[in-house]
Motif scaffolding. Structure first.
Motif, PDB file in Angstrom:
ATOM      1  N   ASP A  20       8.718 -47.912  22.796  1.00 35.59           N
ATOM      2  CA  ASP A  20       9.859 -47.095  23.191  1.00 35.59           C
ATOM      3  C   ASP A  20       9.959 -47.019  24.720  1.00 35.59           C
ATOM      4  O   ASP A  20       9.062 -46.477  25.381  1.00 35.59           O
ATOM      5  N   PRO A  21      11.043 -47.529  25.303  1.00 36.99           N
ATOM      6  CA  PRO A  21      11.168 -47.526  26.763  1.00 36.99           C
ATOM      7  C   PRO A  21      11.325 -46.132  27.356  1.00 36.99           C
ATOM      8  O   PRO A  21      11.082 -45.937  28.554  1.00 36.99           O
ATOM      9  N   ARG A  22      11.708 -45.148  26.536  1.00 37.80           N
ATOM     10  CA  ARG A  22      11.829 -43.776  27.038  1.00 37.80           C
ATOM     11  C   ARG A  22      10.481 -43.198  27.441  1.00 37.80           C
ATOM     12  O   ARG A  22      10.407 -42.202  28.169  1.00 37.80           O
ATOM     13  N   ALA A  23       9.403 -43.846  26.992  1.00 39.27           N
ATOM     14  CA  ALA A  23       8.057 -43.381  27.347  1.00 39.27           C
ATOM     15  C   ALA A  23       7.738 -43.596  28.816  1.00 39.27           C
ATOM     16  O   ALA A  23       6.807 -42.982  29.337  1.00 39.27           O
ATOM     17  N   ALA A  24       8.489 -44.461  29.483  1.00 39.44           N
ATOM     18  CA  ALA A  24       8.229 -44.701  30.913  1.00 39.44           C
ATOM     19  C   ALA A  24       8.438 -43.424  31.713  1.00 39.44           C
ATOM     20  O   ALA A  24       7.619 -43.070  32.571  1.00 39.44           O
ATOM     21  N   ALA A  25       9.519 -42.709  31.440  1.00 46.28           N
ATOM     22  CA  ALA A  25       9.797 -41.468  32.168  1.00 46.28           C
ATOM     23  C   ALA A  25       8.765 -40.397  31.847  1.00 46.28           C
ATOM     24  O   ALA A  25       8.289 -39.681  32.742  1.00 46.28           O
ATOM     25  N   ASN A  41      13.510 -40.028  42.730  1.00 49.80           N
ATOM     26  CA  ASN A  41      14.390 -40.210  41.576  1.00 49.80           C
ATOM     27  C   ASN A  41      13.850 -41.232  40.582  1.00 49.80           C
ATOM     28  O   ASN A  41      14.604 -41.787  39.792  1.00 49.80           O
ATOM     29  N   ARG A  42      12.537 -41.474  40.607  1.00 47.38           N
ATOM     30  CA  ARG A  42      11.999 -42.529  39.752  1.00 47.38           C
ATOM     31  C   ARG A  42      12.217 -42.234  38.269  1.00 47.38           C
ATOM     32  O   ARG A  42      12.549 -43.133  37.499  1.00 47.38           O
TER      33      ARG A  42
END
Length: 269
Positions: free
Chosen positions: A210-215, A241-242
């Motif tokens: 899941d790419p949302r895990a990066a944030a 703002n990363r």
């Protein structure tokens, strides 16, 4: 001194490259030299830890990291076929206080138990860590950082020029290996970080994470250190703002994650 300056000028003029995102790169070290030197530096870095029993001491944790990384590597090879020739490797370093991970040129990786435990990272979040680190290698960032480290070797290069013959080659090789080891502790440029974010989050999404895990990962990283940022953040300069940028990138690559095709796994030796 003139010979040294001339050598540096000639190297600089012949060291143009392009990153996977299209950025022009100026490198004093070729990707091939970076891979060769990193291979030696990897052994030198890990051997003392291996002797102390601090490498892959928990087989369950090691297998977890190997599976996640194997899925990422499989996607890296699909996107960058030349990396199929790399001698990929990942090791878990038993150090509960160090929150860090890295990847040298040629796919030589390590992650510390401190990062895994202190962030209580999910598989999706660990995939973002390792995907990000793999992306530094894919984009030849190691060679760029080695170039910075090797600038301090100008004195050795001058001495080698004065001596001449085979001693020149051996001196440069020794300097390259040292630079490869130093490179993993040097901060990446903000431009390199943006590239690794873009490549890494797509790599993880293609691997089924899941790419949302990066944030969420970067939020955890910021909370772990309190007033003192963990080592991972100190070598990964982060704009304010990363998280917002990562969220936008996650939306962009979400179709890869939602694709339910079977995900291949690279079998690490």
């Amino acid at each position: 001194m003139k010979k040294i300056l001339l050598l540096i000028l000639l190297l600089a003029l012949s060291a143009c490259a392009t990153s996977p995102t299209g950025r022009s790169q100026l490198m004093l070290v070729s990707p091939e030299q970076a891979i060769s030197s990193s291979k030696e530096a990897y052994v030198q870095t890990l051997q003392p830890l291996q002797d102390d029993g601090k490498i892959d001491s928990d087989i369950k944790v090691s297998n977890r990291i190997r599976l996640i990384t194997g899925r990422l590597i499989a996607q890296a090879i699909l996107l960058y076929p030349d990396t199929n020739d790399w001698e990929w490797s990942v090791k878990v370093i038993d150090d509960p206080e160090t929150v860090n991970a890295w990847c040298m040129a040629g796919g030589k990786m390590a992650i510390y138990t401190g990062l895994i435990d202190k962030t209580k990272a999910s598989d999706d979040e660990l995939a973002q860590v390792m995907g990000h680190e793999i992306s530094h290698a894919l984009a030849n960032h190691t060679a760029e950082r080695m170039s910075v480290a090797m600038a301090s070797q100008v004195g050795l290069m001058g001495l080698a020029l004065a001596v001449g013959g085979n001693e020149y080659g051996s001196t440069i090789l020794a300097g390259s290996t040292a630079a490869a080891a130093v490179a993993i502790t040097l901060p990446n440029s903000r431009t390199s970080e943006v590239e690794a974010d873009e490549i890494g989050i797509e790599l993880a999404a293609r691997a089924g994470y899941d790419p949302r895990a990066a944030a969420s990962l970067w939020q955890k990283m910021g909370e772990v250190g309190g007033e003192t940022p963990p080592q991972f953040l100190s070598t990964h300069p982060s704009p304010d703002n990363r998280r917002e940028t990562l969220t936008a990138l996650a939306d962009k690559v979400m179709p890869y994650f939602l694709d339910k095709s079977e995900r291949p796994v690279y079998q690490l030796q």
